[in-house]
Design a protein around this motif. Structure first.
Motif, short mmCIF file in Angstrom:
data_model
loop_
_atom_site.label_atom_id
_atom_site.label_comp_id
_atom_site.label_asym_id
_atom_site.label_seq_id
_atom_site.Cartn_x
_atom_site.Cartn_y
_atom_site.Cartn_z
N GLN A 6 0.58 -1.50 0.07
CA GLN A 6 -0.35 0.24 -0.14
C GLN A 6 1.26 1.34 0.12
O GLN A 6 0.36 2.42 -1.08
N TRP A 9 2.37 1.61 -3.83
CA TRP A 9 1.45 1.81 -4.86
C TRP A 9 0.83 3.21 -4.07
O TRP A 9 0.75 4.00 -5.34
N LEU A 90 -2.43 -3.86 -6.12
CA LEU A 90 -2.15 -3.10 -4.40
C LEU A 90 -2.39 -4.49 -3.89
O LEU A 90 -3.36 -5.40 -3.22
#
Length: 104
Positions: A6, A9, A90
């Protein structure tokens, strides 16, 4: 395709002025919240998913997510086969998302 945490990303997304966020969850899942500015195309549409993805601009960078990361990895793979160069999956998906959430 790249599998990103995360943090990876999100930082990559915020630095990318050629980014598109793509949500491949079902309409029922999307109704529970969506990452802001994402476009939703349900991967369970099968051929319909391919038709809709084919309409997208292949020169963009796609940040793809689903509920847990499995369907979005599959979507990235399909998109790469269709000629999309940059797709980012993700890891952990929306279920582990701690960023901003919008409602539809």
């Amino acid at each position: 395709m790249a599998d990103l945490t995360q943090q990876e990303w999100t930082s990559k997304l915020h630095a990318d002025d050629n980014a598109v966020v793509l949500d491949v969850r079902t309409p029922e899942e999307v109704a529970q919240g969506i990452i802001p500015n994402a476009i939703a195309i349900d991967i369970y549409k099968g051929q319909g998913f391919i038709y809709e993805v084919e309409e997208l601009d292949k020169s963009k960078n796609y940040y793809v997510y689903c509920k847990a990361g499995g369907r979005s990895a599959q979507a990235c793979s399909v998109m790469n086969q269709l000629g999309f160069k940059n797709t980012y999956n993700l890891i952990g998906g929306f279920s582990e998302w701690t960023g901003e959430v919008a409602s539809i």
